[in-house]
Motif scaffolding. Structure first.
Motif, PDB file in Angstrom:
ATOM      1  N   GLN A  56       0.872  -1.259  -0.120  1.00 33.05           N
ATOM      2  CA  GLN A  56       0.117   0.100  -0.090  1.00 33.05           C
ATOM      3  C   GLN A  56       0.957   1.266   0.163  1.00 33.05           C
ATOM      4  O   GLN A  56       0.597   2.284   0.827  1.00 33.05           O
ATOM      5  N   VAL A  57       1.812   1.149  -0.780  1.00 33.05           N
ATOM      6  CA  VAL A  57       2.827   2.354  -0.954  1.00 33.05           C
ATOM      7  C   VAL A  57       2.969   2.718  -2.695  1.00 33.05           C
ATOM      8  O   VAL A  57       2.638   1.974  -3.450  1.00 33.05           O
ATOM      9  N   LYS A  58       3.151   3.937  -2.863  1.00 40.02           N
ATOM     10  CA  LYS A  58       3.710   4.388  -4.258  1.00 40.02           C
ATOM     11  C   LYS A  58       4.986   4.418  -4.388  1.00 40.02           C
ATOM     12  O   LYS A  58       5.809   4.536  -3.650  1.00 40.02           O
ATOM     13  N   LEU A  59       5.599   3.993  -5.530  1.00 38.94           N
ATOM     14  CA  LEU A  59       6.888   4.094  -5.962  1.00 38.94           C
ATOM     15  C   LEU A  59       7.566   5.511  -5.629  1.00 38.94           C
ATOM     16  O   LEU A  59       8.578   5.653  -4.923  1.00 38.94           O
ATOM     17  N   SER A  60       7.002   6.536  -5.463  1.00 43.88           N
ATOM     18  CA  SER A  60       7.296   8.166  -5.101  1.00 43.88           C
ATOM     19  C   SER A  60       7.405   8.033  -3.359  1.00 43.88           C
ATOM     20  O   SER A  60       8.076   8.729  -2.914  1.00 43.88           O
ATOM     21  N   ASP A  61       6.990   6.855  -2.831  1.00 45.18           N
ATOM     22  CA  ASP A  61       7.224   6.790  -1.502  1.00 45.18           C
ATOM     23  C   ASP A  61       8.374   6.225  -1.043  1.00 45.18           C
ATOM     24  O   ASP A  61       9.031   6.265   0.138  1.00 45.18           O
ATOM     25  N   ILE A  62       9.050   5.435  -1.899  1.00 47.61           N
ATOM     26  CA  ILE A  62      10.413   4.436  -1.729  1.00 47.61           C
ATOM     27  C   ILE A  62      11.527   5.617  -1.443  1.00 47.61           C
ATOM     28  O   ILE A  62      11.539   6.673  -2.045  1.00 47.61           O
ATOM     29  N   ASP A  63      12.320   5.157  -0.299  1.00 47.99           N
ATOM     30  CA  ASP A  63      13.541   6.080  -0.146  1.00 47.99           C
ATOM     31  C   ASP A  63      14.847   5.584  -0.556  1.00 47.99           C
ATOM     32  O   ASP A  63      15.703   6.366  -0.849  1.00 47.99           O
ATOM     33  N   GLN A  64      14.669   4.379  -0.733  1.00 46.22           N
ATOM     34  CA  GLN A  64      15.857   3.525  -1.195  1.00 46.22           C
ATOM     35  C   GLN A  64      15.685   2.275  -2.019  1.00 46.22           C
ATOM     36  O   GLN A  64      14.591   1.723  -1.660  1.00 46.22           O
ATOM     37  N   VAL A  65      16.442   1.721  -2.941  1.00 48.15           N
ATOM     38  CA  VAL A  65      16.322   0.547  -3.752  1.00 48.15           C
ATOM     39  C   VAL A  65      17.564  -0.251  -3.380  1.00 48.15           C
ATOM     40  O   VAL A  65      18.666   0.071  -3.701  1.00 48.15           O
ATOM     41  N   ALA A  66      17.296  -1.659  -2.898  1.00 49.29           N
ATOM     42  CA  ALA A  66      18.367  -2.592  -2.659  1.00 49.29           C
ATOM     43  C   ALA A  66      18.130  -3.782  -3.554  1.00 49.29           C
ATOM     44  O   ALA A  66      16.937  -4.283  -3.788  1.00 49.29           O
ATOM     45  N   VAL A  67      19.326  -4.076  -4.127  1.00 54.68           N
ATOM     46  CA  VAL A  67      19.133  -5.431  -5.068  1.00 54.68           C
ATOM     47  C   VAL A  67      20.388  -6.457  -4.786  1.00 54.68           C
ATOM     48  O   VAL A  67      21.460  -5.977  -4.504  1.00 54.68           O
ATOM     49  N   THR A  68      20.023  -7.503  -5.257  1.00 46.40           N
ATOM     50  CA  THR A  68      21.009  -8.444  -5.148  1.00 46.40           C
ATOM     51  C   THR A  68      22.013  -8.425  -6.640  1.00 46.40           C
ATOM     52  O   THR A  68      21.270  -8.364  -7.558  1.00 46.40           O
ATOM     53  N   TYR A  69      23.230  -8.305  -6.526  1.00 43.81           N
ATOM     54  CA  TYR A  69      24.143  -8.388  -7.484  1.00 43.81           C
ATOM     55  C   TYR A  69      25.129  -9.366  -7.487  1.00 43.81           C
ATOM     56  O   TYR A  69      25.938  -9.297  -8.241  1.00 43.81           O
ATOM     57  N   ALA A 120      16.511  -2.502 -10.717  1.00 47.90           N
ATOM     58  CA  ALA A 120      16.916  -1.270  -9.563  1.00 47.90           C
ATOM     59  C   ALA A 120      17.489  -0.239  -9.874  1.00 47.90           C
ATOM     60  O   ALA A 120      17.473   0.766  -9.357  1.00 47.90           O
ATOM     61  N   LYS A 121      18.686  -0.285 -10.846  1.00 44.21           N
ATOM     62  CA  LYS A 121      19.239   0.942 -11.280  1.00 44.21           C
ATOM     63  C   LYS A 121      18.192   2.052 -11.980  1.00 44.21           C
ATOM     64  O   LYS A 121      18.348   3.174 -11.763  1.00 44.21           O
ATOM     65  N   SER A 122      17.410   1.329 -12.721  1.00 45.48           N
ATOM     66  CA  SER A 122      16.499   2.386 -13.486  1.00 45.48           C
ATOM     67  C   SER A 122      15.539   2.819 -12.539  1.00 45.48           C
ATOM     68  O   SER A 122      15.227   4.149 -12.559  1.00 45.48           O
ATOM     69  N   LEU A 123      15.172   2.104 -11.480  1.00 40.83           N
ATOM     70  CA  LEU A 123      14.256   2.804 -10.497  1.00 40.83           C
ATOM     71  C   LEU A 123      14.910   3.787  -9.652  1.00 40.83           C
ATOM     72  O   LEU A 123      14.414   5.012  -9.257  1.00 40.83           O
ATOM     73  N   ALA A 124      16.226   3.385  -9.103  1.00 42.66           N
ATOM     74  CA  ALA A 124      16.836   4.317  -8.210  1.00 42.66           C
ATOM     75  C   ALA A 124      17.018   5.640  -8.971  1.00 42.66           C
ATOM     76  O   ALA A 124      16.863   6.736  -8.384  1.00 42.66           O
ATOM     77  N   PHE A 125      17.399   5.528 -10.222  1.00 40.29           N
ATOM     78  CA  PHE A 125      17.666   6.713 -10.850  1.00 40.29           C
ATOM     79  C   PHE A 125      16.627   7.558 -11.270  1.00 40.29           C
ATOM     80  O   PHE A 125      16.725   8.704 -11.102  1.00 40.29           O
ATOM     81  N   SER A 126      15.488   7.093 -11.719  1.00 42.03           N
ATOM     82  CA  SER A 126      14.282   7.594 -11.844  1.00 42.03           C
ATOM     83  C   SER A 126      13.607   8.402 -10.699  1.00 42.03           C
ATOM     84  O   SER A 126      13.166   9.384 -10.853  1.00 42.03           O
ATOM     85  N   LEU A 127      13.608   7.552  -9.504  1.00 37.69           N
ATOM     86  CA  LEU A 127      13.399   8.135  -8.477  1.00 37.69           C
ATOM     87  C   LEU A 127      14.158   9.190  -7.565  1.00 37.69           C
ATOM     88  O   LEU A 127      13.653   9.994  -6.670  1.00 37.69           O
ATOM     89  N   GLY A 128      15.384   9.233  -7.776  1.00 36.60           N
ATOM     90  CA  GLY A 128      16.348  10.010  -7.391  1.00 36.60           C
ATOM     91  C   GLY A 128      16.659   9.376  -5.930  1.00 36.60           C
ATOM     92  O   GLY A 128      17.148  10.328  -5.005  1.00 36.60           O
ATOM     93  N   VAL A 129      16.876   8.055  -5.771  1.00 41.69           N
ATOM     94  CA  VAL A 129      17.034   7.526  -4.405  1.00 41.69           C
ATOM     95  C   VAL A 129      18.287   6.552  -4.263  1.00 41.69           C
ATOM     96  O   VAL A 129      18.782   6.191  -5.483  1.00 41.69           O
TER      97      VAL A 129
END
Length: 346
Positions: free
Chosen positions: A75-88, A103-112
């Motif tokens: 029950q959150v929006k993408l704009s609510d996300i503070d950081q993105v973690a991903v298995t590399y 993950a990189k695309s989302l972090a870049f587009s959200l600026g987080v």
């Protein structure tokens, strides 16, 4: 604007190292708001194991729907996300790249911030999600499809490697023996179930590197011994006693794991042992560790079944604690399929 209360941070986590596409949202380090897992097991069963190219293509198809579902459930929006973690890493390179790219695309587009997470460290941190009271220091026994290791967890970002596998991991040996015995994929749970019907002392299979103070593991010799036994029995025209083979093989693996784990607990002076990785779901291993822990007065913990297998919630938990010490990644983050566990002291 960064949140002052770190316990309110929302972490979107992504896991795609093998044949599960998973996304999760965590509040703080330990509150799971959603943890969606799309498994490919039915797809790969007909091949007797994971086919890397097929796995990669399935991740591409599944990744965005899984992320959408995890946001809806949380029950959150993408704009609510503070950081993105991903298995590399570690894992299958094509599969990893799907998750890392998303993950990189989302972090870049959200600026987080972006946080690259070691999948194996994620397995250890799954215990924090199952046991809110757990705090370092403790000893961790990591037993997964590709890795076996003992890690002294001295702090959230402070680990010391006691020892790891020299060759085959325990999970890899389980899958190989299951395949040779004609058991369907995934083999580990089939061996565990079959072992309950057999005699663990029926066949004397070898146990390697058992000298005191040696915390490294080797299961290639055991795997060869079981394969040789099966081939010998077939050549003699004997019918295979599959329950006895499964029970004796599993007994050899478990006794090595249990013996080394409690030696390491004693040497490091820890009062808690946690089990981590996909093989943590093995009931024989869990039972022997619990039995030995009770004898020695050691606390023993392991994740719930859903958190034993590959999932994004454990990646989010590990990512959160990395972020607290400023361990972020840049947008050049790449997949490292052979990534291992190493000492860490932040």
């Amino acid at each position: 604007m960064a949140k002052e209360n770190k316990e309110e941070l929302l972490t979107l986590a992504i896991e795609s190292s093998c044949d599960e596409t998973s996304a999760a949202v965590l509040r703080g380090g330990r509150t799971i708001l959603s943890n969606i897992i799309s498994t490919q097991i039915p797809v790969h069963q007909k091949f007797g194991g994971v086919v890397p190219e097929i796995a990669s293509r399935k991740h591409i198809v599944n990744i965005m729907p899984v992320i959408d579902e995890c946001l809806r459930e949380a029950q959150v929006k993408l704009s609510d996300i503070d950081q993105v973690a991903v298995t590399y890493g570690p894992g299958l390179v094509g599969a990893l790249l799907v998750g890392v790219s998303a993950a990189k695309s989302l972090a870049f587009s959200l600026g987080v911030p972006l946080i690259g997470v070691n999948h194996l460290e994620g397995h250890i941190f799954a215990n924090f999600l199952s046991a809110p009271e757990l705090e370092p220091p403790f000893m961790a026994l990591v037993v997964s499809g590709g890795h076996t290791a003992l890690v002294d967890v001295r702090g959230y970002n402070n680990f010391h490697m006691m020892g790891q596998t020299r060759d085959d991991a325990a999970g890899e040996a389980f899958d190989k023996i299951a395949r040779v015995m004609g058991l369907p994929y995934p083999g580990g749970p089939r061996i565990d179930a079959l072992a309950k019907e057999g005699n663990p002392l029926a066949i004397d299979f070898p146990q390697a590197l058992t000298e005191k103070g040696n915390y490294e593991f080797s299961f290639s010799g055991l795997k060869s011994a079981v394969l040789n036994y099966i081939n010998s029995e077939k050549m003699k025209g004997h019918e295979l006693n599959k329950p006895d083979i499964a029970a004796s093989f599993q007994h050899s693996v478990i006794e090595v794991l249990v013996g080394k784990a409690f030696q390491a607990v004693e040497e490091a002076g820890r009062d808690t042992l946690v089990l981590a990785g996909g093989v943590a779901a093995n009931s024989g291993l869990e039972g022997r560790l619990r039995e030995e822990a009770e004898k020695r007065g050691v606390k023993f913990m392991y994740p719930s079944k859903i958190l034993c297998t590959d999932n994004a919630a454990m990646i989010g938990c590990r990512g959160y604690y990395q972020s607290l010490s400023g361990r972020f990644s840049d947008l050049y983050l790449n997949a490292i399929p052979g990534l291992g566990l190493a000492d860490c002291d932040d």
